[in-house]
Design a protein around this motif. Sequence first.
Motif, PDB file in Angstrom:
ATOM      1  N   ASN A  15       0.824  -1.205   0.000  1.00 23.43           N
ATOM      2  CA  ASN A  15       0.000   0.000   0.000  1.00 23.43           C
ATOM      3  C   ASN A  15       0.861   1.259   0.000  1.00 23.43           C
ATOM      4  OD1 ASN A  15      -2.467   1.292  -0.012  1.00 23.43           O
ATOM      5  ND2 ASN A  15      -3.264   0.146   1.725  1.00 23.43           N
ATOM      6  N   ALA A  16       1.929   1.248   0.799  1.00 26.64           N
ATOM      7  CA  ALA A  16       2.820   2.410   0.864  1.00 26.64           C
ATOM      8  C   ALA A  16       3.509   2.656  -0.469  1.00 26.64           C
ATOM      9  CB  ALA A  16       3.857   2.210   1.964  1.00 26.64           C
ATOM     10  N   HIS A  19       0.884   4.049  -3.007  1.00 26.02           N
ATOM     11  CA  HIS A  19       0.559   5.450  -2.744  1.00 26.02           C
ATOM     12  C   HIS A  19       1.694   6.373  -3.179  1.00 26.02           C
ATOM     13  CE1 HIS A  19      -2.900   4.132  -0.325  1.00 26.02           C
ATOM     14  NE2 HIS A  19      -3.304   5.382  -0.391  1.00 26.02           N
ATOM     15  N   PHE A  20       2.931   5.983  -2.888  1.00 29.13           N
ATOM     16  CA  PHE A  20       4.062   6.835  -3.261  1.00 29.13           C
ATOM     17  C   PHE A  20       4.187   6.945  -4.778  1.00 29.13           C
ATOM     18  CE2 PHE A  20       8.538   7.824  -4.056  1.00 29.13           C
ATOM     19  CZ  PHE A  20       8.703   8.943  -3.248  1.00 29.13           C
ATOM     20  N   THR A 174       5.833  -2.130  10.813  1.00 27.51           N
ATOM     21  CA  THR A 174       4.429  -2.414  10.529  1.00 27.51           C
ATOM     22  C   THR A 174       3.705  -2.715  11.836  1.00 27.51           C
ATOM     23  OG1 THR A 174       4.760  -4.808  10.309  1.00 27.51           O
ATOM     24  CG2 THR A 174       5.087  -3.457   8.327  1.00 27.51           C
ATOM     25  N   PRO A 192       7.785   1.965   6.072  1.00 27.83           N
ATOM     26  CA  PRO A 192       7.340   1.597   4.723  1.00 27.83           C
ATOM     27  C   PRO A 192       7.532   2.716   3.707  1.00 27.83           C
ATOM     28  CG  PRO A 192       5.789   0.785   6.333  1.00 27.83           C
ATOM     29  CD  PRO A 192       6.767   1.632   7.092  1.00 27.83           C
ATOM     30  N   CYS A 193       7.291   3.963   4.106  1.00 25.15           N
ATOM     31  CA  CYS A 193       7.438   5.076   3.164  1.00 25.15           C
ATOM     32  C   CYS A 193       8.898   5.268   2.753  1.00 25.15           C
ATOM     33  CB  CYS A 193       6.869   6.358   3.752  1.00 25.15           C
ATOM     34  SG  CYS A 193       7.667   6.915   5.269  1.00 25.15           S
ATOM     35  N   ALA A 196       9.601   2.550   0.253  1.00 28.62           N
ATOM     36  CA  ALA A 196       8.894   2.894  -0.985  1.00 28.62           C
ATOM     37  C   ALA A 196       9.704   3.866  -1.838  1.00 28.62           C
ATOM     38  CB  ALA A 196       7.531   3.493  -0.660  1.00 28.62           C
TER      39      ALA A 196
END
Length: 221
Positions: A15-16, A19-20, A174, A192-193, A196
């Motif tokens: 998901n991260a 989104h990035f 997480t 996570p970001c 990413a």
Amino acid sequence: MSHIVVTGAAGVLGNAVAHFLIEQGHDVTGVDLAGQTNDFAGTFIGSVDLTTAEGAASAARKILANGQVDGLVNIAGGFRWETIADGSPESWEFLHRINVMTALHMSRSLLASLVLAKGAIVNVGAAATLKAGSGMGAYTASKSGVARLTEALAEELKDEGVRVNAVLPSIIDTPANRADMGETDAAKWVAPCELAQVIAFLLSDAASAITGANIPVTGRV
């Protein structure tokens, strides 16, 4: 704008990453064994079993119906902690299927499009491949397979203009890891970001000279 496929898309890291990439202006298609996800920002294809060639091929047909694929991020996978003495040989087979075979099947299914696009593949391995710890034998063996897959595929595709690299994270921050390991050292883990952003770099033209690399992303662990 590029079209990027992300496996394991319903998970925290998937998901991260999605989104990035979307924030950067890419189209993203997510693939996952889960039937649905509530907050995925791109196109989502659920109930896909990437441990089989048939499952990956079926997903690829749906993905390619929407056009060429320029990049692939293989995140689908899992973890089990168990010692060799007290664990099960089935765990070795299970982790090989979900960590190695998912990446192999999805890469093969999208290979023709990636070659046409002169695109990029990024696999998610693990820093633990450098040395297995107690209870980490099956997991480390499977993630070592991801590293060797990365290197072999990079060699096979380098004359086709397709780059293949892997990131090797340590502990990813997480909710599941915080629940299992506590939050004391979470500030040292890899967000996570953060991971990413490294993945997005390896997909980009800025990384055009990098292929066959297994890159540690270990935070302050």
